[in-house]
Design a protein around this motif. Sequence first.
Motif: not given
Length: 639
Positions: A173-174, A192-193, A242-266
């Motif tokens: 399930y998505d 999925s795993v 499923s949409l959560d595993m599409s290339a566009a969604s995964l690209n968004m998730l990678v960028r989101l995680m990188v941004a949250q890392v950068q926030e923690c660095v700040f």
Amino acid sequence: MPPEEKSPDGGEEGDRASGLVLLQALKSGSTRKQGCDPFAQTQRSKLQHRRARINQQINKEMRMRAGAENLFRLLSSSSESISVPMIPLGLKETKELDLLVPLKDLISEHYGEEGILFEKEIREFMELRQAMRTPSRNEAGLELLMEYYNQLYFLDSRFFPPTKSLGVFFHWYDSLTGVPSHQRALAFEKGSVLFNIGALHTQIGARQDRASLPGLNQAIDAFQKAAGAFNYLKENFSNAPSLDMSAASLNMLVRLMVAQVQECVFEKMTLLRAQHDFLTWLQLAQEAARVEYVYSLVHQTMTQAHVKDYVPFSWTTMVHVKSEHFKALSHYFAAIALCDCPAASDAELPEQEKAFIQFHVTMPEGPSLRILLQDPEERRKLGKAHLKKAIMKHEEAMRIHGLCKILRKMDILQEVLSFAHKRSLSKYSEIDHEEDFFETGDAPDIHPKTHQKPEIKSPNFSQVKVTDLFHRLGPLSVFSAKNKWYPARRVHLMRGENGFGFTLRGDSPVLIAGVIPGGCAAEAGLKEGDYIISVNGKDCKWSKHAEVVQLLKSTGEEGVEIGVITLQGSEAPKAADKKAAAMSSGSGMLKSNKENSRKSLMNSKSASTLLVWSKKSKRSKKSTYGIPFTAVGDNEAMY
């Protein structure tokens, strides 16, 4: 929609069955407790139609908790560091899967073994999968997911032939919408795993206490590993159903995680900041500008056509709020550097000039850099311009925050944004003079810069060691789903004057590398390329060369009975050598492109979309296969 897809667990009957299974597991003391929380999601499938709302509620509560911690740190320590909650990701859910009958049938049909003799191994695998459905939200849960992911390599090699379907569907399930998807391809299960490994890292990262250095370091590590898992999934899997595993969604998730890392660095920089000098404030401003920059990239990605209708509006709004919020902070810290720090002395001037040249995207209008840094009034004017922009951005962040109903209910987040806004207003009032007749200019943007770039950490599959549950079937180099062999035959040999008349080579299983024409072995029907699987009834699939030789030498006048198999096709030994999938002691999650393309063609008959595992294979140096008999080599011996 097929009947079995209407309800993941079959309604009330499914719930009662799930309860009985759980009760039996608790009574019997199930061995699958480490890393599994059986109470976590026992009736989740009954609520699939409300999946998105539940996921948003989870995110909301975690954000409120993080926001409360941040506000407490703000008000109790008067820190200039203002942090807002992180965005965790919910796990994908899956239906139960019964593999007992399909695997028993394939073992009987393909391997020629009694399927009932492998019920223990099959049930152990199913138990591992059941535990994997509800991993605990900690390192033990990550190890459980990784263990199951690694076991899928063996399952794929043993039971998924390239030209035949196992006949089972994997239902998932998505993670955001709860929309069900299913495929026969095992790659869908793997992907999925892997997605859940990344999602679990986001939850671990979001719940860390970021008021402490250890908590910040753990959050940074968790978000970097989450980015690595999503990036690995994006690069190695394609055509997800499923949409959560599409290339566009995964690209968004990678960028989101990188941004949250950068926030923690700040946040880490604000925590470690021991001095309050001019250069430190500039560094902090540039660090905040960097956080604003990466969140603006995330917001751009979230508003793209293929993503904006899928990503929750609360996520998009939160990211937009963070982008404006950190831009405001960057200008605030710039103003503090200019207004609260003393003018540069002649000794400090060269170093401050060097830093200030690289500080703004475009140099501010007005006097020369030397005059600007040494004239308190000029510093105040530029600082006032930065504060004016900071206040505008704070107000924009609060305006965007008010557009989202979910975020409006988060009073703590509103308090954090309001605190930062009031702080900038207070500072502006402090430096604003009644006799100021000049018009405050527009401060240039601050050049983003960080002292610690985020690292995308790919999954380390070798950190969790696993053993093939079905190792009794024999070494994968020969006894795999992609190989076919003729029925095993038993040959009775009597030792002649020149021995048995064949040469042996390799280990596990030992290969008959050559047969001497006219010898005992040739007369008994043994062939070059046969594999010895038993000697006098003793299983020799995993036996070393020396062990088989010892068994042959110990035979008496009555002779010896040898069990052998022959791979189908005259080229089979060479082909097996070329296509062997490497299995190192650690990772081994690799398959060849050719095999997967064949598997994809097979699966296309039953699924409109495919998930293709496209990782390239490596060749094991230890693999031993058929070798044409020319002469007795260094590693061969004649018997």
